[in-house]
Motif scaffolding. Structure first.
Motif, PDB file in Angstrom:
ATOM      1  N   THR A  58       0.836  -1.200   0.000  1.00 35.31           N
ATOM      2  CA  THR A  58       0.000   0.000   0.000  1.00 35.31           C
ATOM      3  C   THR A  58       0.871   1.249   0.000  1.00 35.31           C
ATOM      4  OG1 THR A  58      -1.727  -1.195   1.184  1.00 35.31           O
ATOM      5  CG2 THR A  58      -1.833   1.217   1.245  1.00 35.31           C
ATOM      6  N   ALA A  59       1.904   1.239   0.845  1.00 33.50           N
ATOM      7  CA  ALA A  59       2.831   2.372   0.897  1.00 33.50           C
ATOM      8  C   ALA A  59       3.550   2.531  -0.439  1.00 33.50           C
ATOM      9  CB  ALA A  59       3.837   2.180   2.027  1.00 33.50           C
ATOM     10  N   TYR A  60       3.931   1.417  -1.048  1.00 36.83           N
ATOM     11  CA  TYR A  60       4.638   1.470  -2.331  1.00 36.83           C
ATOM     12  C   TYR A  60       3.755   2.088  -3.418  1.00 36.83           C
ATOM     13  CZ  TYR A  60       7.176   0.063  -6.483  1.00 36.83           C
ATOM     14  OH  TYR A  60       7.832   0.078  -7.692  1.00 36.83           O
ATOM     15  N   ARG A  61       2.495   1.691  -3.465  1.00 40.94           N
ATOM     16  CA  ARG A  61       1.586   2.260  -4.474  1.00 40.94           C
ATOM     17  C   ARG A  61       1.427   3.767  -4.276  1.00 40.94           C
ATOM     18  NH1 ARG A  61      -1.040  -2.609  -3.537  1.00 40.94           N
ATOM     19  NH2 ARG A  61      -2.529  -1.645  -2.101  1.00 40.94           N
ATOM     20  N   SER A  62       1.337   4.190  -3.025  1.00 38.47           N
ATOM     21  CA  SER A  62       1.215   5.616  -2.742  1.00 38.47           C
ATOM     22  C   SER A  62       2.475   6.353  -3.184  1.00 38.47           C
ATOM     23  CB  SER A  62       0.975   5.840  -1.252  1.00 38.47           C
ATOM     24  OG  SER A  62       0.900   7.206  -0.968  1.00 38.47           O
TER      25      SER A  62
END
Length: 132
Positions: A58-62
């Motif tokens: 999730t952090a990577y996509r953001s």
């Protein structure tokens, strides 16, 4: 996010709302951007995930959305004995603001042209129908 300009103008928007308004980013993206600006050092995706209490993916996509929008940058850090990892940090806020101002000016010019076309297309019909 508002569906129309009139709704948007009635909202109490904060400056971080520009992330969503200009680039259709999400609330989590705003949180990640704020985190990167508040920390005085570049962060890895794992650091970001821990700080915002979300999964690494999730952090990577953001982070990817923020990079694509041009709000953050990636740097490579090399290990002494080979290998590397990436860290992320915010871009200069003044540069980002100038880019958003240019985008707004382009949008304003385009809307002005469309309003002119609207007036040309429908304005004459209204005048002609009121004369008859």
């Amino acid at each position: 996010m508002a569906d129309s300009m009139s709704e948007m103008l009635r909202q109490d928007m904060q400056c971080e709302g520009l992330l969503e308004c200009f680039h259709n980013l999400k609330g989590i993206d705003r949180d990640v951007f704020r985190l990167l600006n508040e920390t005085n050092k570049p962060l890895t995706v794992d650091d970001i995930a821990n700080e915002i209490d979300r999964e690494r993916s999730t952090a990577y996509r953001s982070v990817q959305r923020l990079m694509q929008a041009g709000f953050i940058q990636k740097e490579q850090v090399n290990y002494d004995h080979g290998g590397y990892y990436h860290v992320y940090l915010p871009r200069d806020a003044d540069e980002i603001a100038q880019e958003m101002q240019r985008m707004l000016n382009d949008w304003y010019a385009q809307m002005g042209q469309l309003i002119g076309e609207f007036s040309g297309k429908y304005g004459n019909k209204l005048e002609a129908s009121t004369v008859e």
